[in-house]
Design a protein around this motif. Structure first.
Motif, PDB file in Angstrom:
ATOM      1  N   TYR A 365      -5.701  -2.567  -7.248  1.00 30.37           N
ATOM      2  CA  TYR A 365      -4.942  -3.092  -6.118  1.00 30.37           C
ATOM      3  C   TYR A 365      -3.459  -3.010  -6.464  1.00 30.37           C
ATOM      4  N   VAL A 366      -2.690  -2.372  -5.586  1.00 28.42           N
ATOM      5  CA  VAL A 366      -1.256  -2.176  -5.819  1.00 28.42           C
ATOM      6  C   VAL A 366      -0.489  -2.744  -4.626  1.00 28.42           C
ATOM      7  N   SER A 367       0.399  -3.677  -4.904  1.00 31.81           N
ATOM      8  CA  SER A 367       1.154  -4.291  -3.810  1.00 31.81           C
ATOM      9  C   SER A 367       2.391  -3.477  -3.475  1.00 31.81           C
ATOM     10  N   ALA A 368       2.794  -3.572  -2.220  1.00 29.82           N
ATOM     11  CA  ALA A 368       4.066  -3.034  -1.738  1.00 29.82           C
ATOM     12  C   ALA A 368       4.620  -4.076  -0.769  1.00 29.82           C
ATOM     13  N   PRO A 369       5.180  -5.175  -1.281  1.00 27.45           N
ATOM     14  CA  PRO A 369       5.515  -6.313  -0.422  1.00 27.45           C
ATOM     15  C   PRO A 369       6.627  -6.050   0.587  1.00 27.45           C
ATOM     16  N   GLY A 388       4.915  -5.868   4.435  1.00 25.19           N
ATOM     17  CA  GLY A 388       4.143  -5.800   3.202  1.00 25.19           C
ATOM     18  C   GLY A 388       2.745  -5.245   3.359  1.00 25.19           C
ATOM     19  N   ALA A 389       2.218  -4.689   2.280  1.00 20.48           N
ATOM     20  CA  ALA A 389       0.871  -4.117   2.264  1.00 20.48           C
ATOM     21  C   ALA A 389       0.340  -4.124   0.839  1.00 20.48           C
ATOM     22  N   VAL A 390      -0.965  -3.963   0.728  1.00 23.04           N
ATOM     23  CA  VAL A 390      -1.617  -3.759  -0.566  1.00 23.04           C
ATOM     24  C   VAL A 390      -2.476  -2.506  -0.454  1.00 23.04           C
ATOM     25  N   PHE A 391      -2.275  -1.570  -1.382  1.00 30.63           N
ATOM     26  CA  PHE A 391      -3.024  -0.319  -1.410  1.00 30.63           C
ATOM     27  C   PHE A 391      -4.173  -0.448  -2.403  1.00 30.63           C
ATOM     28  N   VAL A 392      -5.350   0.000  -1.984  1.00 30.01           N
ATOM     29  CA  VAL A 392      -6.555  -0.126  -2.802  1.00 30.01           C
ATOM     30  C   VAL A 392      -7.014   1.261  -3.232  1.00 30.01           C
ATOM     31  N   TYR A 393      -7.296   1.409  -4.522  1.00 34.84           N
ATOM     32  CA  TYR A 393      -7.817   2.651  -5.093  1.00 34.84           C
ATOM     33  C   TYR A 393      -9.120   2.318  -5.810  1.00 34.84           C
ATOM     34  N   ARG A 394     -10.035   3.264  -5.821  1.00 33.95           N
ATOM     35  CA  ARG A 394     -11.327   3.020  -6.465  1.00 33.95           C
ATOM     36  C   ARG A 394     -11.659   4.155  -7.424  1.00 33.95           C
ATOM     37  N   LEU A 395     -12.424   3.815  -8.429  1.00 39.42           N
ATOM     38  CA  LEU A 395     -12.852   4.788  -9.423  1.00 39.42           C
ATOM     39  C   LEU A 395     -14.109   5.497  -8.937  1.00 39.42           C
TER      40      LEU A 395
END
Length: 660
Positions: A365-369, A388-395
């Motif tokens: 989870y990576v924030s971009a407030p 603001g947003a939060v970007f989600v990445y998955r393995l």
């Protein structure tokens, strides 16, 4: 027949009969067991079975990983032990013998811990420990086949006077005095930078993360020109050729001591990137952010494809995240992560991508407030500045790649909400703070409304107004059917403008914390003085509990030494029933030394256990970052001034370690 003979004959008959009867009676003693008269009750010998002490009816007792003194032996009934903070409960596990000697039988056994029955193959329920001495009682009741008896009983049994009972009843109480140490009694030390020199303004300890015996310490304003993963004592650390490029120190727990094991620099390290501003670790993966990195790529790239893609600086302060994988005891650069749709927007490139990061269960989870999108999810929309947003990445394990998954937004995004200023993740759930949110709502909105037409007054959601600017909110997202959705929205019950609720968050299974470091109540105890605003920016922390799948505000935490401007709640961490809250602006003997407060959930409610200071100094700001597990608590003061060389080196930063 003569009269004499007749006389003898007639007189012999009764005698003969008597003789025969006597002979029969005498013979019967050899062939017939004569019932005996029972003893009178007060004459029956007391013949209890006597258990042989060598028979192990209980082998040993485990109390978590606590070391007992002396070592357990069933013949010793009193023990002592010490447990370190923050352990606040233990379970007791009696161990029965696996082998019984020949000729010995243990018929039944009963076990009670503090009066509560415990199954012979199970452990007790967790037993709460208060600071200081706690006594735990173990009672064992066993029936063991009798071995020796008293001589009197054996004689009585041989004579057939008594029947000996077959089993001995054994009852024994064991007392364990467990001394729960306070934090100030723990082993206190400080991490070393593992460098011969360190510089003003490095901010060692700006962020920290700990898992699996590894500790990451971010130093985002460090200045060397390295661009790889180095050994802990690399000479690269000692130059200052790239100002504020940033670094991360990795420590490994070895034989109870934290040893510096690696020094990490971004592969495209450059001045001003602030590599190490946020750090996260989960098992074999660690992530490090550089929110001022300048590359113009978007998406995720594996290490073998990043060399050229990473080298330009065409998008100032767009931000990046670097993912590393542990191989043995070494760390290898794995992936380079950029925002999916950074652009100039209405406030430049500075979305703050990477100011907060979290790793949990194969998700990053990576924030971009300061991202500018609205709530509709359109990647090209920049109509709501700094919402603001939060970007989600998955393995993706099959391809060994990190892939973009989704972008999380508030359901009512507004200008300057700063959604993503704080993140805490656990499994398929993530709690996100938005300290700039503006609604006047004062409650928990479980399962938020889906509004088709916001112009209809009867279905306008409770957070539709904007009459409490920067009061703040927190959003809980849960993943179901491969998609994240908001499951609850949290607002403080005494929410007011400028409180900054959501400035820090912590997520547990059935409990979560939301901090409001700018809250203004003047209370100095728990659940008191919530309605006043006479201590500006003193700060508060709100505890929420889940009951019947609904979240309810449970407790309002305030510092016992609260003062205006303390910023209590700048950082929060939680471990089981223990909560720690940082107040980095608190003044003790000097300005902004900082304080950390420890709270514990007990059967009677929440209690403040202690307030920690570690001989800080002016403006150290202890409590700006913290990490905790069952054995270690670490607290950073990022503005620490080093005086070891005889002159002040300001803003070096330091980390205080409590080993339990």
């Amino acid at each position: 027949m003569s009269l004499w003979a007749h006389s003898i004959r007639t007189s012999f008959r009764p005698c003969f009969a008597l003789i025969i009867l006597c002979l029969l009676a005498a013979c019967s003693r050899d062939y017939e067991i004569k019932p005996k008269e029972p003893f009178l009750p007060d004459e029956v010998p007391d013949c209890p079975a006597i258990a042989d002490e060598s028979v192990a009816y209980i082998q040993t007792v485990h109390i978590d990983n606590v070391s007992l003194s002396p070592i357990f032996s069933q013949g010793v009934t009193a023990y002592t032990a010490e447990v370190g903070y923050p352990l606040n409960s233990v379970v007791v596990t009696p161990v029965l013998p696996q082998f019984i000697p020949d000729g010995v039988t243990v018929n039944t056994i009963g076990i009670e811990v503090n009066g509560n029955p415990v199954d012979r193959l199970q452990s007790s329920e967790p037993i709460s420990l208060s600071p200081g001495i706690n006594t735990i009682t173990l009672r064992v009741t066993a029936q063991i086949r009798a071995l020796p008896y008293s001589q009197e009983c054996r004689d009585a049994a041989s004579a057939g006077d008594v029947t000996l009972r077959q089993f001995a009843l054994v009852e024994r109480d064991y007392a364990f005095q467990i001394n729960r140490l306070g934090l100030d009694e723990a082993n206190v030390s400080r991490l070393n930078l593992a460098a011969s020199t360190f510089d003003a303004g490095d901010r060692f300890g700006h962020d920290m993360a700990m898992d699996n015996g590894n500790l990451l310490v971010g130093v985002p304003y460090e200045d060397s020109d390295g661009n790889a993963v180095y050994s802990a004592d690399s000479i690269v650390r000692e130059n200052n050729n790239k100002t504020d490029s940033g670094a991360v120190y990795v420590y490994r727990l070895e034989d109870g001591e934290w040893e510096s094991s690696a020094y990490v620099k971004a592969p495209n390290s450059d001045s001003g990137d602030l590599f190490g501003y946020a750090v996260a670790i989960d098992g074999e993966w660690m992530a490090i952010s550089a929110p001022r990195e300048d590359n113009n790529q978007s998406g995720t790239f594996k290490a073998d494809a990043t060399n050229l893609a990473m080298q330009n600086n065409a998008a100032s302060d767009s931000g990046a995240v670097y993912i590393y994988r542990q191989v043995g005891t070494d760390w290898e650069f794995h992936s380079f992560v950029k925002s999916q749709h950074y652009d100039v927007g209405i406030d430049g490139f500075d979305d703050g991508f990477g100011e907060q990061i979290e790793l949990s269960g194969g998700y990053l989870y990576v924030s971009a407030p300061r991202e500018d999108g609205a709530s509709d999810g359109r990647a090209d929309d920049n109509s709501v500045a700094r919402s603001g947003a939060v970007f989600v990445y998955r393995l993706n394990e099959s391809t060994d790649s990190w892939l973009f998954d989704s972008r999380l937004k508030s359901d009512n995004a507004r200008v300057d909400d700063l959604f993503g200023s704080a993140i805490s993740a656990q499994g398929d759930r993530v709690l996100i703070g938005a300290p700039g949110e503006d609604s006047q709502y004062r409650s928990v909105e479980n399962a938020p409304l889906i509004v088709e037409d916001p112009d209809e007054p009867e279905i306008v959601p409770p957070r539709a107004n904007a009459s409490a600017p920067q009061s703040g909110a927190a959003y809980l997202f849960e993943r179901e059917n491969n998609a994240f959705a908001i499951s609850a929205v949290f607002k403080a019950s005494n929410s007011d403008s400028g409180d900054g609720f959501g400035g820090a968050v912590a997520l547990g299974e059935d409990r979560l914390l939301v901090a409001a470091p700018s809250e203004d109540g003047n209370g100095t105890s728990i659940n008191r003085n919530m309605a006043n605003n006479s201590a500006p920016n003193a700060g508060a922390v709100y505890v929420y509990e889940r009951f019947n799948n609904l979240w309810v505000e449970n407790t309002y935490l305030k510092a016992s030494r609260a003062r205006a401007g303390d910023a209590f709640g700048t950082s929060v961490v939680m471990l089981n029933d223990t909560v720690l809250v940082g107040a980095p602006n608190h003044d003790i003997t000097a300005l902004n030394e900082g304080q950390v407060y420890v709270y514990e959930a007990q059967t009677t409610g929440w209690t403040e256990l202690l307030a920690i200071d570690v001989q800080q100094q002016n403006s150290e700001r202890l409590g700006t970052a913290m990490v905790i597990d069952e054995y270690t608590l670490m607290m950073a003061g990022k503005n620490f001034v080093d005086r070891s060389t005889g002159s002040d080196v300001t803003g070096v930063g330091r980390v205080t370690v409590f080993q339990f």
